[in-house]
Scaffold this active site. Structure first.
Site, PDB file in Angstrom:
ATOM      1  N   ASP A   1      17.749  -9.416  21.438  1.00 59.54           N
ATOM      2  CA  ASP A   1      17.757  -8.581  22.682  1.00 59.54           C
ATOM      3  C   ASP A   1      17.863  -7.037  22.268  1.00 59.54           C
ATOM      4  OD1 ASP A   1      18.485  -7.670  25.212  1.00 59.54           O
ATOM      5  OD2 ASP A   1      18.928  -9.662  25.616  1.00 59.54           O
TER       6      ASP A   1
ATOM      7  N   GLU B   1      12.986  -8.492  32.715  1.00 53.54           N
ATOM      8  CA  GLU B   1      13.366  -7.256  32.855  1.00 53.54           C
ATOM      9  C   GLU B   1      12.489  -6.542  31.916  1.00 53.54           C
ATOM     10  OE1 GLU B   1      17.953  -7.526  34.347  1.00 53.54           O
ATOM     11  OE2 GLU B   1      17.416  -7.839  32.199  1.00 53.54           O
TER      12      GLU B   1
ATOM     13  N   ASP C   1      29.384 -15.678  32.431  1.00 56.06           N
ATOM     14  CA  ASP C   1      29.748 -14.451  32.125  1.00 56.06           C
ATOM     15  C   ASP C   1      30.458 -13.895  33.219  1.00 56.06           C
ATOM     16  OD1 ASP C   1      27.171 -14.264  32.727  1.00 56.06           O
ATOM     17  OD2 ASP C   1      27.144 -12.146  32.121  1.00 56.06           O
TER      18      ASP C   1
ATOM     19  N   HIS D   1      13.358  -6.068  26.420  1.00 54.61           N
ATOM     20  CA  HIS D   1      14.781  -6.302  25.533  1.00 54.61           C
ATOM     21  C   HIS D   1      14.548  -6.483  24.078  1.00 54.61           C
ATOM     22  CE1 HIS D   1      17.560  -6.866  28.983  1.00 54.61           C
ATOM     23  NE2 HIS D   1      16.473  -7.389  29.630  1.00 54.61           N
TER      24      HIS D   1
ATOM     25  N   ARG E   1      24.292  -9.340  21.839  1.00 49.78           N
ATOM     26  CA  ARG E   1      25.296  -8.169  22.561  1.00 49.78           C
ATOM     27  C   ARG E   1      26.590  -8.365  21.656  1.00 49.78           C
ATOM     28  NH1 ARG E   1      22.269  -9.526  27.125  1.00 49.78           N
ATOM     29  NH2 ARG E   1      21.151  -7.738  27.545  1.00 49.78           N
TER      30      ARG E   1
END
Ligand code: ACM
Ligand code: ZN
Length: 734
Positions: A193, A317, A410, A253, A164
């Site tokens: 990712d 996911e 986070d 991802h 990210r």
């Protein structure tokens, strides 16, 4: 540990994580300029440990201790590192440390144990030993103590998300130093990712020439590690007894990879490296053989770089949207006799598991790899609570615990306090003794969506990782939040000297009161026992001279209470504040035209970082929804939502509303903004109060979703108190 029963003798030593056993023994040791380090064990790894110790002590002491090999006869005024201890006493990572007037001896069966003994020795020395500059002192003393220590769990990790937001290798090495200081041993490197591919793969150069870069604010943004960088980091970590576990995400991802090689998707693309967060529909095509070849070729290069036995392949996911429509995926389901797309995911992971197994490695994946059947060699990293860990351990698979409830670094401290992290128990009570052996340990996960700047990482990670280090290392029977406080304070002084910008929690308001009819009181709670709390009532920030909090503060008129944590005469936390408002009862309205349970819901298209003024926008759809469950929203990534309803206040008084959302939301009751939970954030509950007359009242929730997790929930507590309950909502007419 089997040998001595040392524990429980006197106060706990000032070491985090707390050692397994200790005994205070009287006079201690003084490190002097002529103290010698003697390494009484054979081999370069042991020799290097002597130098490691000398390196550690030199900057603050201003002199370097001479290091020599031992030959059995060891004189006084020495720090001895020796392997003369039976391996069954200390295990692969344990050590015994004896400190007395004539010498300090660190016994370990393996070098890793001696390394951890050195970390304990650092914490037994005065805190100034961590100064990166020459600090003249009369003496560098170590108390007289005997410690026998080894970890509770073999896996004590930190995940760092560099996809990210890219972090350079200096940053990564510093994380590894801090991990090792906490006797943690796994660095889980989240290299892949959607938003960036960070590892150079020679066979597929576009993974980094395309996949490592995205557009942010009109500029190319990103970065990657060369294979030399990776080797350097892996070697650096190995010298600190930290295993680097790479994570190469598949089959989801992976938008960064698909932007570079769209041929491994179902649709063929084209794709861009996204600059928004979320779970994207496009994933690897599980029907094309070429996808498997690609991922295996990538893994070949990964395996050559990372000696770790465990290789993390993500697996979390994975939407099945594309697979449902893809002829290749559907053909694969048919050819392989699979039931559905969940089994296709399982088939994918099984193949990768078999591939890694053939190469002598073990697959780790997030708990979604349980869907459709777990691959035989797989280890499960449980993140959606501990359910995945329980299920996998019961099937005889190894598991690693890193649930969002305690381990997501986070998340804001208002969601996961240091105390919450410290309270984590990696072995769920549902497991019996044999199943519990499958819990290898746990880890803190530092995802980076909300932390673009490297310098903001420290305050997310510390001191929650310090708390977790004790969860993963120390015996469960010694876990004590109260006992931890002075040790944590001592540790923070040491981390500060290492340049760590850790977070100090402010006090909390002890209840949800902020609205009153005649009078109330403000109740504060220190974040940790022993903290001093100072406060003001005049709107100014507290100072060390402000009033000390000693008990509930009476409030009769509109008042802003600000409070902060004071420690050692220094204000350490930013103040928290709350406005106490005197209200009159809001007048009731007409109530719903029909008694249809639910909310009138309007959906808006757009992406926002804050709740917009929806009234100026045109909704794309309007409907009545039974509840606030977002899973039914057909456009799951980016949208706005307004939900309106009537609620019946069964009696006059002050009502508390609790609004949880991911991302931002606001609640109005009548025309009063009652809860402001705005901004981009992980699931976060905020509360507010409102004084209501008996009868019907209009409520309205504004919400926006900008990718990633999605949550929206509203509960309330009436004037008589009791537990939070769902708000009985009745839809307003259109
Ligand atoms: C995860 O947080 N998606 C593993
Ligand atoms: Zn496909």
């Amino acid at each position: 540990m089997a040998s001595l029963v040392l524990a429980g003798r006197g106060p706990t030593p000032p070491i985090v994580p707390l050692p397994a056993e200790w005994r205070w023994t009287g006079p201690g040791f003084e490190v002097r300029q002529d103290t010698r380090i003697v390494v009484d064990a054979f081999g370069p790894e042991w020799r290097a440990l002597g130098e490691t110790l000398a390196d550690r002590l030199e900057p603050a002491m201003g002199f370097r201790l001479a290091t020599s090999a031992g030959n059995g006869r060891i004189g006084s005024n020495t720090i001895v590192i020796t392997d003369r201890i039976a391996p069954e006493l200390v295990g692969a990572e344990g050590y015994r440390l004896e400190s007395g007037p004539s010498r300090i001896t660190i016994y370990a069966a393996k070098p890793a144990g001696a390394f951890y003994g050195i970390q304990s020795l650092r914490q037994l020395l005065p805190a100034a030993i961590e100064n990166p500059f020459f600090t003249p002192r009369r003496s560098w003393s170590v108390p007289g103590i005997t410690i026998e220590d080894q970890p509770r769990f073999p896996w004590r990790g930190l995940l760092l998300d560099v996809s990210r937001h890219f972090r350079d290798k200096q940053f990564v090495k510093r994380q590894i130093d801090l991990l090792a200081y906490h006797k943690m041993n796994v660095f889980h490197w989240h290299l892949v990712d959607d938003q960036g591919w960070r590892i150079d793969i020679e066979r597929y150069p576009k993974l980094t020439s395309v996949g490592a870069w995205r557009m942010e604010g009109g500029k190319r943004y990103g970065g990657f590690y060369t294979q030399d960088d990776i080797r350097e980091v892996v070697d650096y970590a190995a010298k600190r007894y930290v295993t680097v576990v790479p994570e190469i995400e598949m089959p989801g991802h992976c938008n960064a990879a698909l932007a570079a090689y769209p041929e491994y998707s179902c649709t063929g693309g084209p794709f861009q490296v996204p600059s928004l967060w979320g779970v994207f529909a496009d994933v690897y095509c599980a029907g094309k053989e070429a996808t498997y070849t690609f991922n295996q070729n990538v893994l070949d290069e990964v395996l050559a770089l990372f000696p770790s036995k465990f290789i993390h392949i993500g697996g979390d996911e994975v939407p099945k949207t594309r697979w449902k429509e893809c002829p290749d995926c559907q053909k694969k389901i048919k050819d392989e006799g699979l039931k559905d797309e969940a089994e296709l995911q399982s088939y994918f992971i099984h193949r990768i598991d078999a591939y890694l197994d053939k190469k002598g490695r073990r697959l780790v994946g997030w708990d979604e790899i349980l869907e459709g059947g777990l691959a035989p060699g797989a280890t499960v990293m449980s993140w959606r609570g501990m359910g995945g860990a329980i299920e996998a351990a019961k099937m005889g698979h190894d598991v690693i615990a890193s649930p969002t409830s305690h381990c997501y670094l986070d998340y804001p401290y208002t969601s996961i306090s240091v105390e919450k992290s410290y309270s984590f128990e990696p072995v769920p009570p549902q497991l019996n003794r044999d199943q519990a052996k499958h819990v290898l340990g746990g880890q803190g996960n530092m995802w980076a969506e909300l932390t673009p700047l490297p310098r903001d990482t420290d305050r997310q990670v510390f001191p929650r990782l310090s708390a977790l280090s004790e969860v993963f290392w120390s015996p469960k029977k010694f876990r004590s939040w109260t006992d931890f406080q002075p040790r944590l304070n001592g540790l923070l002084g040491r981390l500060e000297r290492q340049g760590v910008k850790y977070f100090i929690e402010p006090p909390r308001f002890a209840d949800d009161t902020n609205v009153f009819l005649t009078s109330t009181s403000a109740k504060l709670q220190p974040a940790a026992p022993g903290d001093t709390v100072v406060y003001t009532l005049d709107g100014r920030d507290p100072s060390p001279q402000s009033s000390r909090y000693r008990g509930p503060i009476p409030i009769q008129r509109n008042t802003v209470v600000k409070a902060a944590t004071l420690r050692n005469g220094r204000l350490l936390s930013k103040p928290i504040e709350r406005s106490y408002r005197r209200e009159t009862l809001a007048k009731p309205g007409s109530g719903p035209a029909t008694r249809q349970p639910g909310y009138l819901t309007r959906i808006y298209e757009g992406t926002w970082d804050k709740v917009p003024n929806f009234d100026g926008l045109q909704p794309v759809s309007t409907s009545v929804a039974l509840n606030l469950d977002l899973k039914r929203i057909p456009r799951p990534e980016f949208y706005g939502l307004v939900a309106e309803a009537w609620v019946m206040a069964p009696e006059a008084g002050v009502y508390s509303f609790f609004l949880t959302s991911d991302d931002g939301s606001k609640l109005w009751v009548g025309d009063r903004l009652t809860v402001d939970n705005d901004g981009l954030h992980a699931p976060l509950e905020k509360s507010g109060q409102v004084a209501l007359a008996k009868g019907w009242h209009r409520i309205r929730i504004d919400f926006f979703q900008k990718g990633g997790g999605r949550t929206l929930d509203l509960t309330w507590i009436g004037p008589r108190g009791g537990p939070k309950k769902p708000v009985p909502a009745f839809a307003v007419g259109r």
